[in-house]
Design a protein around this motif. Structure first.
Motif, PDB file in Angstrom:
ATOM      1  N   TYR A 263       0.940  -1.440   0.165  1.00 20.15           N
ATOM      2  CA  TYR A 263       0.252   0.316   0.005  1.00 20.15           C
ATOM      3  C   TYR A 263       0.748   1.303   0.121  1.00 20.15           C
ATOM      4  CZ  TYR A 263      -2.590   3.983   1.619  1.00 20.15           C
ATOM      5  OH  TYR A 263      -3.766   5.369   1.567  1.00 20.15           O
ATOM      6  N   GLU A 264       1.894   1.102   0.350  1.00 21.90           N
ATOM      7  CA  GLU A 264       2.641   2.708   0.492  1.00 21.90           C
ATOM      8  C   GLU A 264       3.449   2.540  -0.685  1.00 21.90           C
ATOM      9  OE1 GLU A 264       2.423   1.150   4.585  1.00 21.90           O
ATOM     10  OE2 GLU A 264       3.526  -0.275   2.637  1.00 21.90           O
ATOM     11  N   GLY A 265       3.326   2.207  -1.130  1.00 26.43           N
ATOM     12  CA  GLY A 265       4.342   2.151  -2.813  1.00 26.43           C
ATOM     13  C   GLY A 265       3.092   2.255  -3.369  1.00 26.43           C
ATOM     14  N   TRP A 266       1.543   2.285  -3.541  1.00 25.72           N
ATOM     15  CA  TRP A 266       0.171   2.354  -4.026  1.00 25.72           C
ATOM     16  C   TRP A 266       0.206   3.479  -3.670  1.00 25.72           C
ATOM     17  CZ3 TRP A 266      -2.782  -0.225  -7.577  1.00 25.72           C
ATOM     18  CH2 TRP A 266      -3.939   0.292  -7.492  1.00 25.72           C
ATOM     19  N   LYS A 267       0.076   4.339  -3.064  1.00 21.41           N
ATOM     20  CA  LYS A 267       0.192   5.065  -2.028  1.00 21.41           C
ATOM     21  C   LYS A 267       0.975   6.483  -2.530  1.00 21.41           C
ATOM     22  CE  LYS A 267      -2.252   8.959   0.714  1.00 21.41           C
ATOM     23  NZ  LYS A 267      -0.765   9.976   1.192  1.00 21.41           N
ATOM     24  N   ALA A 268       2.022   5.937  -2.449  1.00 21.00           N
ATOM     25  CA  ALA A 268       3.549   6.903  -2.632  1.00 21.00           C
ATOM     26  C   ALA A 268       2.838   7.593  -4.306  1.00 21.00           C
ATOM     27  CB  ALA A 268       4.747   6.738  -2.856  1.00 21.00           C
ATOM     28  N   ARG A 269       2.534   6.032  -5.545  1.00 14.24           N
ATOM     29  CA  ARG A 269       1.973   6.336  -6.537  1.00 14.24           C
ATOM     30  C   ARG A 269       0.916   7.452  -6.950  1.00 14.24           C
ATOM     31  NH1 ARG A 269       2.089   4.836 -11.675  1.00 14.24           N
ATOM     32  NH2 ARG A 269       0.000   4.047 -12.784  1.00 14.24           N
ATOM     33  N   TRP A 270      -0.489   6.930  -6.348  1.00 15.79           N
ATOM     34  CA  TRP A 270      -0.883   8.046  -6.130  1.00 15.79           C
ATOM     35  C   TRP A 270      -0.843   9.615  -5.672  1.00 15.79           C
ATOM     36  CZ3 TRP A 270      -4.350  10.981  -2.662  1.00 15.79           C
ATOM     37  CH2 TRP A 270      -5.332  11.333  -2.713  1.00 15.79           C
ATOM     38  N   ASP A 271       0.170  10.156  -4.965  1.00 13.57           N
ATOM     39  CA  ASP A 271       0.688  11.403  -4.568  1.00 13.57           C
ATOM     40  C   ASP A 271       1.067  11.994  -5.319  1.00 13.57           C
ATOM     41  OD1 ASP A 271      -0.026  10.957  -1.569  1.00 13.57           O
ATOM     42  OD2 ASP A 271       1.200  10.205  -1.177  1.00 13.57           O
ATOM     43  N   TRP A 272       2.265  11.403  -6.298  1.00 16.73           N
ATOM     44  CA  TRP A 272       2.428  12.090  -7.315  1.00 16.73           C
ATOM     45  C   TRP A 272       1.408  12.362  -8.749  1.00 16.73           C
ATOM     46  CZ3 TRP A 272       2.776  10.306 -13.073  1.00 16.73           C
ATOM     47  CH2 TRP A 272       3.561  11.247 -13.633  1.00 16.73           C
ATOM     48  N   PHE A 273       0.780  11.518  -9.092  1.00 16.20           N
ATOM     49  CA  PHE A 273      -0.652  12.165  -9.577  1.00 16.20           C
ATOM     50  C   PHE A 273      -0.873  12.910  -9.432  1.00 16.20           C
ATOM     51  CE2 PHE A 273       0.226   8.125 -11.779  1.00 16.20           C
ATOM     52  CZ  PHE A 273      -0.304   7.862 -13.073  1.00 16.20           C
TER      53      PHE A 273
END
Length: 349
Positions: free
Chosen positions: A118-128
């Motif tokens: 989830y941490e990686g998923w959230k980091a991707r979401w933040d970038w978008f």
């Protein structure tokens, strides 16, 4: 079984942010009723419309979730391709036994480092959220989005054959590898199909040829023919699954935000890889009138039309905005959408 989804489940699917929005609207209608600010019939009608909208949305999504009796589960990358595939399955009367899991991400752009967690998923979401203007319209709750994907994977019955659709572009190839990773440890038989290659083989003739850059370009009637050609005996071997999982492990350790399809593999390239390409298109297209400014939508449309890769307009607009921030381009208009502002080379004074 098979009835309308319960309210609790509907709100589970909405996530925290979505629940707050709908609850806020409902409470506002109740306040109007209590304080008699609006006609009773109108407030009640809007509450009923809200209820119907929530239930209908949940039913449409649930209709394509894996069910215990399904025989095939299709992993597809992109909402456009998913929509066409669902239409094709309906037209073949296969929708009862063939279910679809949609990976809506554009895997060609954005970070994918650590996307297993989830941490990686959230980091991707933040970038978008920070770089892509349309990101807010796609998902407002990354945790709910992440858990929903895992829930769909967990619903896949053991007897179902899993079909992963891919094609010759970084988006779908990376999505395919992510799907392989999501299915790690499951005993389901896996099949890989290249929708573009199958449809090109079916359509191309010596006097006429068609080439698709991504599966989302394929109309549903062409997909019907591709579905009929599926062979159930072409499953991935264990060695191939292991190799593809290792490919995912390698690519998901990279820290870049742009990937292209080169020499039959996904290659990471610098963020500014297309900057000179965009500037070249601008120099070619900018009109003599309007002081050399060109509508951003026109620039991006030209860039997409001639680009051999499937990148998406959102990334090109991100780079146009970055060129503005860097002082290379000037802006005229309001950058709320690419159709509302123009860009030109910054004048040297």
């Amino acid at each position: 079984m098979g009835g309308k989804p319960g309210i609790a489940r509907v709100f589970d699917r909405l996530g925290n942010q979505g629940t707050k929005l709908y609850l806020g609207f409902a409470l506002e209608q109740i306040r109007k009723l209590k304080e008699r600010e609006a006609p009773r019939e109108k407030a009640i009608s809007e509450l009923i419309e809200l209820y119907d909208e929530l239930i209908e949305s949940a039913e449409k999504r649930a209709a394509w979730d894996p069910v215990p009796t399904c025989t095939h589960v299709h992993f597809v990358v992109g909402d456009s391709f998913a929509g066409s595939l669902k239409v094709a399955l309906n037209q073949l009367n296969w929708s009862g036994t063939h279910k679809v899991i949609t990976l809506s991400e554009n895997y060609a752009i954005g970070p994918i480092r650590g996307l297993d967690l989830y941490e990686g998923w959230k980091a991707r979401w933040d970038w978008f959220q920070d770089h892509i203007t349309e990101a807010c319209e796609v998902c407002d709750d990354p945790e709910e989005d992440y858990n929903q994907l895992l829930e769909q994977v967990n619903k896949i019955p053991e007897q179902a054959k899993v079909i992963i659709w891919t094609s010759r572009n970084a988006c779908e190839q990376t999505g395919m590898l992510h799907a392989i990773r999501l299915l790690s440890g499951r005993s389901n038989s896996l099949v890989l199909y290249d929708a573009c290659a199958i449809c090109e083989e079916l359509d191309n003739r010596p006097d006429a040829a068609i080439s698709y850059r991504h599966s989302g370009e394929i109309p549903s009637d062409k997909l019907q023919a591709a579905l009929v050609r599926m062979k159930d005996n072409s499953c991935l071997r264990d060695a191939d699954r292991t190799r593809l999982e290792r490919e995912w492990q390698t690519i998901s350790k990279q820290s870049g935000t742009l990937r292209i399809w080169r020499d039959g593999a996904v290659a990471e390239v610098p963020d500014n890889y297309y900057d000179m390409y965009l500037l070249g298109k601008l120099d070619k297209l900018r009109p003599a009138s309007d002081h050399g400014y060109l509508k951003t939508a026109r620039l991006i449309g030209e860039a997409m039309g001639y680009c051999e890769q499937f990148i998406g307009d959102a990334y090109f607009e991100y780079r146009v905005r970055q060129l503005i921030y860097d002082g290379i381009l000037e802006i005229k208009g309001v950058p709320s959408s690419m159709r509302r502002y123009s860009v030109g080379r910054k004048k040297i004074t």
